[in-house]
Write an enzyme that holds these catalytic residues in place. Structure first.
Site, PDB file in Angstrom:
ATOM      1  N   TRP B 325     104.787 -86.978 119.566  1.00  0.00           N
ATOM      2  CA  TRP B 325     105.633 -86.411 118.397  1.00  0.00           C
ATOM      3  C   TRP B 325     106.667 -85.482 118.663  1.00  0.00           C
ATOM      4  O   TRP B 325     108.001 -85.372 118.093  1.00  0.00           O
ATOM      5  CB  TRP B 325     105.056 -86.009 117.132  1.00  0.00           C
ATOM      6  CG  TRP B 325     105.601 -85.597 115.841  1.00  0.00           C
ATOM      7  CD1 TRP B 325     105.982 -86.197 114.792  1.00  0.00           C
ATOM      8  CD2 TRP B 325     105.947 -84.088 115.945  1.00  0.00           C
ATOM      9  NE1 TRP B 325     106.680 -85.219 113.977  1.00  0.00           N
ATOM     10  CE2 TRP B 325     106.655 -83.946 114.508  1.00  0.00           C
ATOM     11  CE3 TRP B 325     106.044 -82.849 116.656  1.00  0.00           C
ATOM     12  CZ2 TRP B 325     107.294 -83.014 113.808  1.00  0.00           C
ATOM     13  CZ3 TRP B 325     106.618 -81.752 115.946  1.00  0.00           C
ATOM     14  CH2 TRP B 325     107.285 -81.842 114.686  1.00  0.00           C
ATOM     15  N   HIS B 326     106.559 -84.587 119.593  1.00  0.00           N
ATOM     16  CA  HIS B 326     107.494 -83.556 119.939  1.00  0.00           C
ATOM     17  C   HIS B 326     108.244 -84.025 120.797  1.00  0.00           C
ATOM     18  O   HIS B 326     109.563 -83.345 121.006  1.00  0.00           O
ATOM     19  CB  HIS B 326     106.676 -82.545 120.865  1.00  0.00           C
ATOM     20  CG  HIS B 326     105.705 -81.455 120.224  1.00  0.00           C
ATOM     21  ND1 HIS B 326     104.448 -81.989 119.839  1.00  0.00           N
ATOM     22  CD2 HIS B 326     105.882 -80.415 119.345  1.00  0.00           C
ATOM     23  CE1 HIS B 326     103.894 -81.054 119.000  1.00  0.00           C
ATOM     24  NE2 HIS B 326     104.851 -80.181 118.813  1.00  0.00           N
ATOM     25  N   GLY B 327     108.487 -85.254 121.488  1.00  0.00           N
ATOM     26  CA  GLY B 327     109.482 -85.597 122.288  1.00  0.00           C
ATOM     27  C   GLY B 327     109.187 -86.780 123.341  1.00  0.00           C
ATOM     28  O   GLY B 327     108.019 -86.730 123.501  1.00  0.00           O
TER      29      GLY B 327
END
Lengths: 326, 481
Positions: B325-327
């Protein structure tokens, strides 16, 4: 709600009331600094206090204020000289300083424009930004030329005290001067400061990290130089372009220096002004003249200033047909 | 428009004044004002992406209505999956496409096949992961009949786009925020003062702690090979506090700002660095995201009510998804996997819900065992953050190798040691204040018990410290997600 607004105002009131006087107090103290921002305050003060009454002005970057000793030029040429070299900036902000200088001081007869690898490079951000802080709210040219660069927000030019936000070094210096007075000797004399250090090892360290440096030629800077030279012509100010010495070892990292020198030569031809290229001079091959690859130390600066003064004198500075090569 | 910018300092009072003095008679008008202000706030980043936000909002709003209206299960499903598909599709295109394309090409190259994928040169729209998750939670909740569909577009759009939470959360739930948007709000002095206090504390965390830590962490992470082991440990420590100060500071400002408008947002941080094990850490760090994954992924997968191997599988899925989700980077996935591994012993020994309450609730200091647990959890977290901060996996290994080398016993070779010591002193002071305030939702909340004079003194001191010791401005880390 009234209670909330009243209490919020009570917290903010000291900030609102003190912002302007505190700004004035800090700026006045900071201007007195002899050493901070590489001594740039001394030069700005001389500009704004109308203290530069010289026939010969030297423009450029750190290579200007480190290489061109106005005392040597003055003694040799018999005219008052002042070094307006600006730490860390190419022609974009040198031009801004030129405008400020002419706004408050009598125009010089001659300008030595120190050129280097970075002359046409637009600043990526504001290096040594502290030097502008005490003056930027009142200077229209600073607003105009600094605003496109990252470093200050648009509010910093108008809201008192805001530009001191987080500027620990400047705040500390202003407080120190405020309570103890300035006790350091002036770093620069008429804009010049020699550096007595011998060659340091930064070059070897940098060489490990940087394989190549490509010279940048940014068109806004090129346009500004055109404007500057045209203006000088109109104002009857004689400009002499000088590429001062750089340590020869730097050549192995450079890409595009030939094109840069060709551009300088083109400017010289277009405006019929001399271009003196010392970037391949014999001084460049002696490491003891430098403290790093692109800056001469006191010994080098003395030798170079003497050499330049001698050349200008021998060839008569006023002549518009000086040879291209020294 | 950053929360710590002068522009926001002008924007906020203007919206506040209009909200309470001009539109105070009508909460619908207040909602319209909040919506327009939020769109203006978002357009200040990049007005072109405003259309994407409006489209995403309209899609979920309309899908919610169609799902609720549908009489046949098949139609409900179609609208549900359409909305989910388009939302995930946006994330996929803007955030993950290049990652998959590059890795697919690399995989094919292993089999001797050459692929030259077309990579997208697009900027990631700010806040896309946050507002997409708002929309997803709403559509899932409507589909699962947990909430009624929203019929007022403006109200729904405020739920998605309310400016304090728009670009970096907290990730709200329709069940929590929509009812607040729909009802009349009254100005509450204590609530608003508490909001301002939280904003002030958030600014301190961001400007003094995070931005100063960032300068030091950047030096150590950008020139890893030039530093010895002890310096690299300090670098990891600086980043550990940078990311906490940055993100929890942002959340505090968001929560405080929302309070000024009479709105309560979900709490995002609850003193995570005082956790006694990694399970507790994850109940206290980025709570709105952790609980989102728990409610919409972990529980639907069976949660903890399935066989042990499935619980292990579910845990790994959650942590990997959380990392991803963060990247779109292997470093974030590695960070997720490492946290899942930390979690395993707790899961296997059924110890993952051992620490629910805050540490040492009735005493000034923790017990010896508690202090040891906190220290161990903190060190494990710090090591995991190395993956989060590293440029790529190679860099992360290099950094960890340096941290665990013999040079750990040398004096740290940090270029600007006086600055490092100053930042360490601030970290110490900050940790102390957080420790004393740990029983409250944020550290300064307990100030109400102090005299007015002392409160006033603390506010002015904090403002002065922020003014003098502000680090060089850094973008909020979570804006990139």
């Amino acid at each position: 709600m009234k209670r909330f607004l009243k209490h919020t105002l009570w917290v903010l009131l000291p900030l609102i009331v003190l912002a302007y006087p505190l700004d004035r107090w800090l700026s006045a103290r900071l201007k007195q600094s002899h050493t901070l921002a590489n001594g740039e305050y001394l030069v700005w003060n001389d500009i704004y206090d109308r203290q530069i009454n010289s026939e010969l002005a030297i423009y450029g970057s750190s290579r200007a204020w480190r290489h061109f000793d106005p005392q040597i030029l003055e003694d040799s040429l018999g005219m008052k000289a002042y070094n307006l070299g600006m730490d860390g900036y190419g022609f974009y902000l040198q031009y801004m300083r030129h405008l400020e200088y002419l706004k408050y001081n009598p125009k010089p007869k001659y300008i030595i424009l120190s050129l280097d690898l970075f002359t046409f490079e637009m600043p990526k951000g504001l290096y040594n930004s502290g030097q502008f802080i005490p003056y930027m709210r009142s200077s229209a040219y600073m607003k105009q030329y600094l605003q496109p660069l990252q470093g200050f927000s648009v509010y910093d030019y108008y809201v008192p005290l805001l530009r001191y936000f987080g500027k620990k070094t400047e705040l500390k210096e202003a407080l120190k001067i405020g309570f103890k007075g300035e006790q350091q000797p002036a770093l620069r004399t008429r804009g010049f400061a020699g550096n007595p250090e011998s060659f340091n090892e930064d070059f070897q360290n940098a060489a490990k990290m940087i394989e190549k440096y490509t010279v940048l030629i940014d068109s806004p800077c090129v346009q500004l130089l055109h404007r500057f030279l045209s203006d000088c012509k109109k104002e009857d100010i004689q400009v002499i372009m000088v590429y001062s010495p750089q340590y020869t070892a730097i050549k192995q990292f450079l890409v595009g220096k030939e094109a840069l020198v060709a551009l300088y030569q083109k400017f010289a031809a277009t405006y019929q002004i001399p271009f003196l290229d010392y970037s391949e001079d014999v001084l460049c091959f002696d490491q003891s003249n430098f403290y790093n690859t692109s800056h001469m130390n006191t010994k080098g600066a003395t030798l170079f200033s003497q050499k330049l003064a001698h050349f200008l004198k021998r060839n008569t500075l006023l002549s518009k047909n000086l040879p291209v090569k020294p | 428009m950053l929360f710590n910018s002068f522009s926001f300092a002008l924007f906020l009072p203007v919206v506040f004044a209009l909200y309470w003095f001009v539109f105070n008679k009508n909460h619908k008008a207040q909602n319209i004002l909040l919506l327009l202000s939020s769109y203006f706030f978002y357009a200040c980043w990049d007005w072109r992406f405003l259309f994407l936000l409006i489209f995403s909002t309209a899609l979920d709003y309309y899908s919610g209505i169609r799902i609720a209206r549908a009489t046949k299960q098949k139609n409900r499903k179609i609208w549900f999956w359409l909305s989910i598909g388009i939302n995930i599709g946006f994330l996929g295109v803007f955030k993950y496409y290049n990652f998959f394309a590059e890795n697919m090409a690399a995989l094919l190259a292993q089999f001797g096949m050459k692929a030259h994928p077309t990579l997208l040169q697009v900027i990631l729209p700010v806040g896309i992961s946050f507002y997409t998750f708002h929309g997803l939670s709403y559509v899932i909740d409507v589909y699962k009949n947990r909430i009624k569909e929203e019929r007022n577009f403006a109200d729904y759009a405020v739920f998605v786009s309310f400016f304090p939470l728009l670009v970096a959360g907290p990730i709200e739930r329709a069940t929590h925020l929509l009812p607040q948007i729909k009802k009349t709000r009254y100005f509450d002095y204590a609530y608003a003062v508490s909001g301002l206090r939280q904003i002030l504390w958030g600014l301190f965390k961001k400007i003094v702690i995070a931005d100063n830590c960032a300068e030091m962490a950047n030096e150590l992470f950008n020139y890893t090979s030039g530093h010895n082991g002890s310096a690299l440990w300090l670098g990891a420590l600086f980043f550990t506090f940078q990311i906490y100060g940055d993100f929890s500071g942002y959340s505090d400002i968001a929560l405080g700002t929302a309070r000024l408008f009479g709105i309560d947002l979900l709490r995002n941080f609850a003193y995570p660095y005082f956790s006694r094990d990694i399970a507790e850490f994850w109940r206290r760090w980025h709570i709105s995201l952790s609980s989102w994954f728990r409610d919409y992924v972990y529980i639907p997968l069976g949660g903890s009510k399935v066989a042990l191997w499935k619980q292990i599988r579910n845990t790994f899925i959650i942590f990997i998804l959380s990392g991803f989700w963060h990247g779109a980077q292997w470093t974030f996935i590695a960070w997720g996997v490492l946290n899942a591994l930390y979690f395993m012993p707790l899961l296997l020994f059924r110890n993952n819900r051992k620490h629910i309450d805050i540490v040492a609730p009735n005493s000034l200091f923790p017990g010896f065992r508690e202090a040891l647990s906190i220290a161990l959890t903190f060190i494990l977290t710090m090591i995991a953050w190395v993956f989060f901060r590293a440029q790529d996996m190679q860099h992360a290994w290099l950094y960890l190798k340096g941290m665990f080398s013999k040079t750990i016993f040398q004096v740290p070779n940090i270029q600007n040691m006086p600055k490092a010591l100053m930042v360490l002193a601030f970290i110490g002071l900050f940790t102390g204040i957080e420790w004393l305030g740990r029983r409250h939702t944020f550290a300064l909340e307990g100030l109400t018990k102090q005299t007015k004079g002392l409160q006033y003194l603390i506010y002015l001191t904090l403002i002065l410290v922020i003014f003098v010791f502000a680090g060089s401005p850094q973008q909020f880390i979570y804006f990139q997600f």
